[in-house]
Design an enzyme around this catalytic site. Structure first.
Site, PDB file in Angstrom:
ATOM      1  N   ASN A   1       0.878  -1.168   0.000  1.00 46.30           N
ATOM      2  CA  ASN A   1       0.000   0.000   0.000  1.00 46.30           C
ATOM      3  C   ASN A   1       0.915   1.217   0.000  1.00 46.30           C
ATOM      4  OD1 ASN A   1      -1.402   2.338   0.889  1.00 46.30           O
ATOM      5  ND2 ASN A   1      -3.047   1.070   1.696  1.00 46.30           N
TER       6      ASN A   1
ATOM      7  N   GLU B   1      -3.864   1.673  -2.984  1.00 45.99           N
ATOM      8  CA  GLU B   1      -4.017   3.106  -2.692  1.00 45.99           C
ATOM      9  C   GLU B   1      -3.103   3.938  -3.592  1.00 45.99           C
ATOM     10  OE1 GLU B   1      -5.027   5.882   1.182  1.00 45.99           O
ATOM     11  OE2 GLU B   1      -4.022   3.966   1.520  1.00 45.99           O
TER      12      GLU B   1
ATOM     13  N   TYR C   1      -7.702  -3.774  -2.276  1.00 47.51           N
ATOM     14  CA  TYR C   1      -7.598  -2.748  -1.240  1.00 47.51           C
ATOM     15  C   TYR C   1      -8.955  -2.673  -0.549  1.00 47.51           C
ATOM     16  CZ  TYR C   1      -7.200   1.945   0.822  1.00 47.51           C
ATOM     17  OH  TYR C   1      -7.199   3.012   1.689  1.00 47.51           O
TER      18      TYR C   1
ATOM     19  N   ASP D   1      -4.014  -4.861   0.903  1.00 50.31           N
ATOM     20  CA  ASP D   1      -4.303  -4.246   2.193  1.00 50.31           C
ATOM     21  C   ASP D   1      -5.703  -4.680   2.591  1.00 50.31           C
ATOM     22  OD1 ASP D   1      -4.841  -2.670   4.359  1.00 50.31           O
ATOM     23  OD2 ASP D   1      -4.521  -0.755   3.347  1.00 50.31           O
TER      24      ASP D   1
ATOM     25  N   ASN E   1      -6.894  -4.391   5.651  1.00 51.64           N
ATOM     26  CA  ASN E   1      -7.364  -3.497   6.716  1.00 51.64           C
ATOM     27  C   ASN E   1      -7.956  -4.234   7.907  1.00 51.64           C
ATOM     28  OD1 ASN E   1      -6.893  -0.627   6.601  1.00 51.64           O
ATOM     29  ND2 ASN E   1      -7.911  -0.653   4.614  1.00 51.64           N
TER      30      ASN E   1
ATOM     31  N   ASP F   1       2.694   4.714   5.137  1.00 47.98           N
ATOM     32  CA  ASP F   1       2.536   4.188   6.495  1.00 47.98           C
ATOM     33  C   ASP F   1       2.489   2.661   6.493  1.00 47.98           C
ATOM     34  OD1 ASP F   1       0.128   4.458   5.136  1.00 47.98           O
ATOM     35  OD2 ASP F   1      -0.983   5.290   6.832  1.00 47.98           O
ATOM     36  N   HIS F   2       2.499   2.044   5.303  1.00 52.22           N
ATOM     37  CA  HIS F   2       2.575   0.603   5.154  1.00 52.22           C
ATOM     38  C   HIS F   2       3.950   0.210   4.621  1.00 52.22           C
ATOM     39  CE1 HIS F   2      -1.916  -0.226   5.246  1.00 52.22           C
ATOM     40  NE2 HIS F   2      -1.894   1.071   5.025  1.00 52.22           N
TER      41      HIS F   2
END
Length: 264
Positions: free
Chosen positions: A10, A37, A108, A151, A153, A254-255
């Site tokens: 991501n 993303e 995603y 991702d 989540n 951030d991933h």
């Protein structure tokens, strides 16, 4: 049979972070990279760097400023699929078939907002419904050898988050999300490669919030990014690892990336 490496990341805007994507590809050189993303329309996806490095096969499913997924590859990609598992037109899935006949699906999954209640927070309901449609798809694979990555989540295990008790009411680690993810996993008896190669209770994170002043010192991570395979591909999986240093690169996502090597 050849050694094939598949990475997933991501990137939180491929154009804003094209420099670290290039760094990753030069250092790790996976055969295939699945991005989530990407935050860019298909017509504006930046192909030049990828092609300079030998990633001549590019498949995108994007939209302006939000969401978006892509697969870039050194090997040909066929049978392109783009599923709307949220039934709202958002660009959250792209799938292809590899030369080996293996299916590769890159997803995603929605984050789900901040409140884990579908009545108070429609985004959370949309996330659960997305999983529900994916579960129906998974149950209909009919033995097709498949890699599912992206991702998700959801951090399903206690050792997938920095503090299990503190995060039980936090979206991404709530019991209903964990149960929903488990139903998806059971629908095709998916093997979670992260936990196959790095078994619990060892801590394993792929995401750290931008809010932490020193993400590495606080280490309040979660394992939100996954790579699963159908059982027939498990014997072909050679290794799986994360690239944690990428979280400290210039203008990081951030991933962090995942990489699995296969013999197929």
């Amino acid at each position: 049979m050849t050694r094939t490496s598949i990475a997933s990341w991501n990137i939180n805007s491929v154009r804003a972070r094209i420099g670290i994507v290039e760094k990753f590809l030069r250092e790790e050189a996976p055969d295939i990279l699945c991005l989530q993303e990407t935050k860019v329309e298909c017509t504006l996806f930046p192909p030049d760097m990828f092609k300079r490095l030998g990633y001549d096969h590019i498949v995108t499913h994007g939209q302006r400023m939000h969401h978006g997924v892509a697969i870039v590859s050194k090997v040909p990609l066929t049978d392109i699929r783009k599923y709307d598992w949220q039934a709202n037109g958002e660009a959250r899935h792209v799938g292809v078939t590899l030369p080996s006949g293996v299916r590769l699906d890159n997803v995603y999954i929605p984050a789900g907002g901040d409140i884990p209640d579908r009545e108070l927070n429609p985004k959370f309901g949309q996330k659960l419904d997305f999983f529900g449609r994916m579960t129906e798809w998974s149950g209909a694979l009919n033995g097709t050898p498949t890699v599912l990555t992206g991702d998700f989540n959801v951090a399903p295990l206690e050792s997938d988050v920095w503090n299990h008790k503190a995060l039980l009411d936090v979206v991404s680690h709530t019991p209903i999300e964990v149960e929903t993810l488990a139903r998806l996993q059971a629908a095709s008896n998916w093997i979670d490669l992260g936990r196959h190669f790095i078994p619990a209770p060892e801590r394993l994170y792929t995401w750290w919030s931008y809010r932490a002043k020193d993400w590495e010192a606080s280490n309040r991570g979660r394992r939100l990014d996954h790579m699963w395979v159908t059982p027939d591909l498990m014997p072909k999986a050679v290794s799986h690892r994360i690239v944690q240093p990428a979280r400290s690169w210039e203008r990081p996502s951030d991933h962090i990336p995942l990489i699995t090597e296969f013999d197929f």
